[in-house]
Scaffold this motif. Sequence first.
Motif, mmCIF file in Angstrom:
data_model
loop_
_atom_site.group_PDB
_atom_site.id
_atom_site.type_symbol
_atom_site.label_atom_id
_atom_site.label_comp_id
_atom_site.label_asym_id
_atom_site.label_seq_id
_atom_site.Cartn_x
_atom_site.Cartn_y
_atom_site.Cartn_z
ATOM 1 N N GLY A 45 5.759 -7.074 -5.103
ATOM 2 C CA GLY A 45 6.771 -8.307 -5.385
ATOM 3 C C GLY A 45 8.205 -8.145 -5.320
ATOM 4 O O GLY A 45 9.030 -9.400 -4.940
ATOM 5 N N SER A 46 8.639 -7.022 -5.303
ATOM 6 C CA SER A 46 10.189 -6.645 -5.143
ATOM 7 C C SER A 46 10.274 -5.315 -5.270
ATOM 8 O O SER A 46 9.444 -4.354 -5.671
ATOM 9 N N LEU A 47 11.272 -4.678 -4.853
ATOM 10 C CA LEU A 47 11.690 -3.426 -4.910
ATOM 11 C C LEU A 47 11.772 -2.877 -6.417
ATOM 12 O O LEU A 47 11.546 -1.586 -6.537
ATOM 13 N N THR A 48 12.431 -3.783 -7.334
ATOM 14 C CA THR A 48 12.429 -3.229 -8.577
ATOM 15 C C THR A 48 11.038 -3.163 -9.265
ATOM 16 O O THR A 48 11.112 -2.289 -9.919
ATOM 17 N N ASN A 49 10.031 -4.089 -8.710
ATOM 18 C CA ASN A 49 8.720 -3.821 -9.284
ATOM 19 C C ASN A 49 8.105 -2.585 -8.897
ATOM 20 O O ASN A 49 7.561 -1.798 -9.592
ATOM 21 N N LEU A 50 8.540 -2.247 -7.635
ATOM 22 C CA LEU A 50 7.884 -1.010 -7.214
ATOM 23 C C LEU A 50 8.571 0.228 -7.783
ATOM 24 O O LEU A 50 7.701 1.173 -8.072
ATOM 25 N N ALA A 51 9.898 0.189 -8.165
ATOM 26 C CA ALA A 51 10.630 1.150 -8.718
ATOM 27 C C ALA A 51 9.957 1.509 -10.200
ATOM 28 O O ALA A 51 10.009 2.654 -10.650
ATOM 29 N N LYS A 52 9.390 0.396 -10.723
ATOM 30 C CA LYS A 52 9.045 0.266 -12.034
ATOM 31 C C LYS A 52 7.471 1.128 -12.216
ATOM 32 O O LYS A 52 7.238 1.378 -13.398
ATOM 33 N N TYR A 53 6.775 1.102 -11.102
ATOM 34 C CA TYR A 53 5.370 1.419 -11.214
ATOM 35 C C TYR A 53 5.385 2.912 -11.182
ATOM 36 O O TYR A 53 6.173 3.814 -10.656
ATOM 37 N N PRO A 54 4.168 3.586 -11.930
ATOM 38 C CA PRO A 54 4.359 4.947 -11.939
ATOM 39 C C PRO A 54 3.523 5.302 -10.546
ATOM 40 O O PRO A 54 3.047 4.542 -9.746
ATOM 41 N N ALA A 55 3.571 6.763 -10.203
ATOM 42 C CA ALA A 55 2.968 7.326 -9.092
ATOM 43 C C ALA A 55 1.638 6.916 -8.900
ATOM 44 O O ALA A 55 0.974 6.644 -7.881
ATOM 45 N N SER A 56 0.714 6.869 -9.873
ATOM 46 C CA SER A 56 -0.693 6.676 -9.999
ATOM 47 C C SER A 56 -0.938 5.223 -9.621
ATOM 48 O O SER A 56 -1.982 4.993 -8.679
ATOM 49 N N THR A 57 -0.116 4.287 -9.749
ATOM 50 C CA THR A 57 -0.147 2.841 -9.389
ATOM 51 C C THR A 57 0.180 2.678 -8.012
ATOM 52 O O THR A 57 -0.562 1.820 -7.045
ATOM 53 N N VAL A 58 1.246 3.275 -7.479
ATOM 54 C CA VAL A 58 1.635 3.179 -6.060
ATOM 55 C C VAL A 58 0.745 3.877 -5.277
ATOM 56 O O VAL A 58 0.415 3.234 -4.060
ATOM 57 N N GLN A 59 -0.246 5.076 -5.687
ATOM 58 C CA GLN A 59 -1.205 5.595 -5.084
ATOM 59 C C GLN A 59 -2.108 4.492 -4.533
ATOM 60 O O GLN A 59 -2.807 4.595 -3.351
ATOM 61 N N ILE A 60 -2.723 3.585 -5.393
ATOM 62 C CA ILE A 60 -3.820 2.886 -5.122
ATOM 63 C C ILE A 60 -3.260 1.311 -5.063
ATOM 64 O O ILE A 60 -4.137 0.290 -5.087
ATOM 65 N N LEU A 61 -2.092 1.300 -4.765
ATOM 66 C CA LEU A 61 -1.465 -0.085 -4.512
ATOM 67 C C LEU A 61 -1.994 -0.803 -3.186
ATOM 68 O O LEU A 61 -1.903 -0.126 -2.300
ATOM 69 N N GLY A 62 -2.696 -1.914 -3.413
ATOM 70 C CA GLY A 62 -3.411 -2.616 -2.161
ATOM 71 C C GLY A 62 -4.805 -2.268 -2.268
ATOM 72 O O GLY A 62 -5.676 -2.691 -1.530
ATOM 73 N N ALA A 63 -5.475 -1.520 -3.205
ATOM 74 C CA ALA A 63 -6.789 -1.052 -3.049
ATOM 75 C C ALA A 63 -7.398 -1.414 -4.413
ATOM 76 O O ALA A 63 -8.345 -1.046 -5.172
ATOM 77 N N GLU A 64 -7.165 -2.854 -5.142
ATOM 78 C CA GLU A 64 -7.276 -3.003 -6.501
ATOM 79 C C GLU A 64 -8.515 -3.602 -6.433
ATOM 80 O O GLU A 64 -9.351 -3.290 -7.536
ATOM 81 N N LYS A 65 -9.287 -4.300 -5.540
ATOM 82 C CA LYS A 65 -10.517 -4.603 -5.583
ATOM 83 C C LYS A 65 -11.509 -3.313 -5.595
ATOM 84 O O LYS A 65 -12.478 -3.411 -6.349
ATOM 85 N N ALA A 66 -11.275 -2.388 -4.865
ATOM 86 C CA ALA A 66 -11.977 -1.177 -4.976
ATOM 87 C C ALA A 66 -11.905 -0.430 -6.299
ATOM 88 O O ALA A 66 -12.888 0.117 -6.464
ATOM 89 N N LEU A 67 -10.874 -0.681 -6.775
ATOM 90 C CA LEU A 67 -10.658 -0.024 -8.001
ATOM 91 C C LEU A 67 -11.455 -0.292 -9.118
ATOM 92 O O LEU A 67 -12.232 0.185 -9.910
ATOM 93 N N PHE A 68 -11.507 -1.796 -9.233
ATOM 94 C CA PHE A 68 -12.241 -2.541 -10.333
ATOM 95 C C PHE A 68 -13.581 -2.473 -9.874
ATOM 96 O O PHE A 68 -14.416 -2.452 -11.024
ATOM 97 N N ARG A 69 -14.023 -2.591 -8.797
ATOM 98 C CA ARG A 69 -15.391 -2.219 -8.562
ATOM 99 C C ARG A 69 -15.979 -1.012 -8.925
ATOM 100 O O ARG A 69 -16.984 -0.635 -9.413
ATOM 101 N N ALA A 70 -14.959 0.177 -8.900
ATOM 102 C CA ALA A 70 -15.479 1.334 -9.170
ATOM 103 C C ALA A 70 -15.551 1.662 -10.367
ATOM 104 O O ALA A 70 -16.235 2.291 -11.180
ATOM 105 N N LEU A 71 -14.664 0.856 -11.351
ATOM 106 C CA LEU A 71 -14.562 1.038 -12.829
ATOM 107 C C LEU A 71 -15.661 0.073 -13.447
ATOM 108 O O LEU A 71 -16.313 0.655 -14.356
#
Length: 482
Positions: free
Chosen positions: A316-342
């Motif tokens: 959404g913005s560079l500020t939002n990306l800077a607020k994310y932890p590394a674990s979120t940045v790692q799977i950013l863009g694979a939300e559907k696969a994450l929730f399906r796996a959970l």
Amino acid sequence: IWQAGSLTLRLCLSQVLIHVLFEHAAGYALFAVKEVEEIGMLLPQVEESVLNIGKFNSMVSLAAFFPFKSAQAALENMNAISEGVVHADLKLFLETNLPHAKIGAALQEEFGISIQTGGVVAEITRGVRLHFHSLVKGLTGQAASKAQLGLGHSYSRAKVKFNVNRVDNMIIQSIALLDQLDKDINTFSMRVREWYGYHFPELVKIVPDNSMYCRLAQLIGNRKELSEESLESLEEVVMDNAKAQAILEASRSSMGMDISPIDLINIERFSNRVVSLAAYRLELQEYLRSKMSQVAPNLAALIGEVVGARLISHAGSLTNLAKYPASTVQILGAEKALFRALKTRGNTPKYGLIFHSTFIGRAAAKNKGRISRYLANKCTIASRIDCFSEVPTSVFGDKLREQVEERLSFYETGEVPRKNVDVMKEAVKEATDVAAEIKRKLEKKEKKRKKREKKLQELEANGEANGEAEVSFNISIWPCMF
């Protein structure tokens, strides 16, 4: 006291007398509240009396009013209040009307007065806001509304103008347009191949590239008109003599159908549009590269301009990306696969958008998850540096990229990489030197600008003096001409 979401401060000077400081687009107002203890005991009655201007006047009276001199002064005061800073105008106003009187914590610290809040104070403030134009003489409801609207627009424009994180909107729009152009160019190219394939079907096997195929369709037109003289122009497009010769030979023995001139004109026009879109895509990619080097140079140096822009766009913005932890940045863009796996209790995804980085592709299958975690960690560091650093430089991004390269080498050969502390010390030293150099260049540029402005002012002053001299000279000789 400071109240979040409101520009209202309440000052309590004693148990008996309460002063309410109210900020309005027209200026600062100080109100004296009568009978505090009785009002506090009859809170429901206060809520009812607030709506009636007659009853409210019996409780609250205007003690002092400080109108803003201009819209610029109003904007400066509003910016100071939003940042929790005591502006010089507010300080002068309070010192003049309250000898022992400072805002929220800042006011209490500077003036040493007691500040309190409660249900009754909130109701009084609500009444002041409701009847403000009636309590201040010479201020009408329409004028107050216009002042609020004008100040609101000025404040919003100033926030958008001076907020450096807003420029990442251009990156978000650029990467979205780039992805859309990729889809459109691919669709249009397939249409050209199918359309022109009726006339020259053998060309698809010789030139599989979409962009090159459209350029050739635009160049060749009617295949029967190809000759040895066209060989040079074909070679310029395909950049291969053998392919150009193969196209010429295929045109002579093609099994394609004959096509009318009007059909060829439409095919050529459509091919021309596709070629122009492909050229514009290259220009847009260069524009995106330049914007990323200005907004997020470290992230671009680490993971590439396109992948970095996709991360910013998805967050959404560079500020939002800077607020994310590394674990979120790692799977950013694979939300559907994450929730399906959970949901199914399966394996969670190892990577999202960062999969398009070259580091993931170069890693061995068993190390892809490990390198994706490491890369996400470095992306988080790079985005935070880009977001909060004052001088844009790619020094940290280059160093972080070196660390990822060393980690890849460690997985393959076992060579121990450098420690992060040592690498960051080197980066800080280089960044300091770069910042000093940029500062020196800016100061030099500013000196040149001031010197040029001074010279222009001198020239203008000399020009005005010469003009006055010419006028006086003409006036003096005018009678002598007769």
